[in-house]
Design an enzyme around this catalytic site. Structure first.
Site, short mmCIF file in Angstrom:
data_model
loop_
_atom_site.label_atom_id
_atom_site.label_comp_id
_atom_site.label_asym_id
_atom_site.label_seq_id
_atom_site.Cartn_x
_atom_site.Cartn_y
_atom_site.Cartn_z
N HIS A 107 0.85 -1.38 -0.14
CA HIS A 107 0.37 0.45 -0.15
C HIS A 107 1.05 1.55 -0.06
O HIS A 107 2.21 1.18 0.75
CB HIS A 107 -0.76 -0.16 1.60
CG HIS A 107 -1.94 -0.73 1.50
ND1 HIS A 107 -1.75 -2.64 2.34
CD2 HIS A 107 -3.11 -1.57 1.26
CE1 HIS A 107 -2.52 -2.41 2.28
NE2 HIS A 107 -3.19 -2.09 1.36
N ASP A 110 2.23 2.01 3.32
CA ASP A 110 3.48 1.16 4.01
C ASP A 110 4.20 2.04 4.03
O ASP A 110 5.04 1.54 4.93
CB ASP A 110 3.11 -0.38 3.90
CG ASP A 110 1.95 -0.45 3.20
OD1 ASP A 110 0.90 -0.87 5.05
OD2 ASP A 110 0.80 -1.27 2.74
#
Length: 444
Positions: A107, A110
């Site tokens: 993501h 992240d």
């Protein structure tokens, strides 16, 4: 894949490239069944399984839960902003290259700090994308897929593409735009949408049809922009029934398939099936995989499992060879992955606090799927189960049964045939025999 990647510092000290040592080995840091170069049905295990590592669980999850604080103190997380992003990228590519997995998934949140504004977010994403590209080039590790986190920030408390506030929807679109641009730079093979908050908490304040129409338009806009900038892969929708919402619009594979087809998206979109999400919807892992495969809409798979005694998404590593055999049998039956692969959307447990535990968990998951692949290949080569299943439907292969499938029989025709034929014979489905054949393959 090239040599092990080490950045400014080595995070997993004392652990080298994970070897294949075979089932006789008692080394916890060695593969027992996953031999990436072993040929199965003419293709290597590496090419069949296409393992990916989840950036979020492996390098972001800290062991915290609603009842307790963090238990995993990541050395790469002891910094802020882009310094933390660089450290995390170094740790990720060190781990993935030592493990020998060919892919990773992430993501935006992240890998890259959000920043204080949309412009700062976009700038950070561009900087981090360069970092990731450098490490991909150095290792040969590829991006299986990436995605935008449209559920964690408070602005998305009522969803992103289904939010009743158009300004929130527009902000989410900007994130997706930036993530698609990163994907193209990184050569991503897919792009995923998970509607973590695309659903409702209460029907009192929800217009479901309007929200689902907005979701469809959002996906169409993302598809059009992705194609415009050169993204050639598949877009994936990942089903989940609930959690964090009461009801999510991507409830299960059946729901997503119908949504894709009803909005004319089947040429560009497919399903990313997660095991734990399927079981939360009341299905088995293989149910959602098979359903997607039968409609030609199985794009990728998130390989994990839930806990049968817990009613939430526990994201544990797969450990059932029976289950992986069933799933790989379906994947082999559709001719293997045309896109996507097996991404370990799984996290080590809160009490697994040693640095080596992250390796041990992934090794176990990879070995479990390698065994499943070999067992599935044996079942396919034997052909007995496929023949038995085909025989169950043989009455539709010729004569009036074939005419029915071709749409040539009316209800009156069927009624006439029922009178002519009388009471049908009782024909066993042989369920236990099918189950025993699988067990005989695995344990024989």
């Amino acid at each position: 894949m090239s040599q092990v990647f080490i950045g400014d510092k080595e995070y997993f000290k004392g652990i080298g490239k994970i070897p294949f040592e075979g089932k006789g080995s008692d080394n916890p840091l060695a593969f027992k069944f996953y031999d990436e170069n072993k040929k199965v049905l003419g293709k290597t295990m590496k090419d069949h399984l296409r393992f990916g590592i989840a950036y979020w669980h492996s390098f972001c999850a800290d062991g915290g839960d609603p009842f307790g604080n963090s238990t995993l103190i990541h050395p790469w997380a002891q910094a802020d902003g882009l310094d933390k992003a660089k450290n995390k990228a170094d740790a990720a590519f060190e781990f993935i290259s030592k493990l020998g997995a060919p892919y990773y998934c992430f993501h935006d949140a992240d890998a890259s700090p959000e920043g204080a504004s949309l412009s700062e977010y976009e700038s950070n994403m561009q900087t981090v994308t360069k970092m990731l590209k450098e490490r991909q080039d150095a290792t040969g590790i590829k991006l299986l897929w990436n995605t935008a986190n449209l559920f964690s920030n408070p602005r998305y408390m009522n969803g992103a593409s289904t939010n009743p506030d158009f300004q929130v929807l527009a902000y989410g679109a900007a994130q997706v735009k930036a993530c698609l641009e990163a994907n193209v730079v990184l050569g991503g093979e897919g792009y995923t949408f998970w509607g973590g908050r695309e659903g409702y908490m209460s029907l009192f304040n929800t217009n479901m049809k309007r929200e689902k129409d907005h979701l469809a338009q959002f996906l169409i806009a993302a598809r059009d922009y992705g194609r415009k900038i050169g993204f050639k892969g598949k877009f994936y929708i990942e089903p989940k029934p609930m959690e964090p919402t009461k009801h999510q619009y991507d409830y299960d594979a059946e729901t997503v398939i119908n949504f894709i087809k009803s909005n004319g998206l089947e040429n560009d979109f497919a399903c990313n099936i997660e095991a734990n999400h399927a079981t939360l919807a009341g299905h088995s892992f293989e149910h959602d995989v098979q359903l997607s495969a039968e409609y030609g809409l199985l794009g990728s798979v998130d390989a994990n499992r839930g806990d049968m005694q817990k009613g939430w998404d526990t994201d544990q590593f797969p450990n059932s060879v029976y289950e992986t055999t069933e799933v790989m049998r379906i994947i082999l039956g559709m001719g293997g992955f045309k896109t996507g692969g097996l991404n370990f959307d799984a996290r080590i447990r809160r009490n697994s606090t040693d640095m080596e535990d992250l390796f041990v968990a992934h090794i176990g998951g990879m070995d479990t799927f390698a065994l499943g692949l070999e067992m599935a290949a044996k079942i396919q080569e034997d052909g007995k189960m496929d023949k038995m299943k085909a025989e169950r439907y043989s009455s539709f292969d010729s004569g009036k049964g074939k005419d029915y499938e071709a749409g040539k029989l009316s209800l009156e025709d069927l009624t006439k045939l029922a009178h002519e034929n009388g009471e049908p014979a009782t024909i066993s489905g042989k369920q236990e025999y099918f189950e025993n054949l699988v067990n005989q393959t695995i344990f024989g």
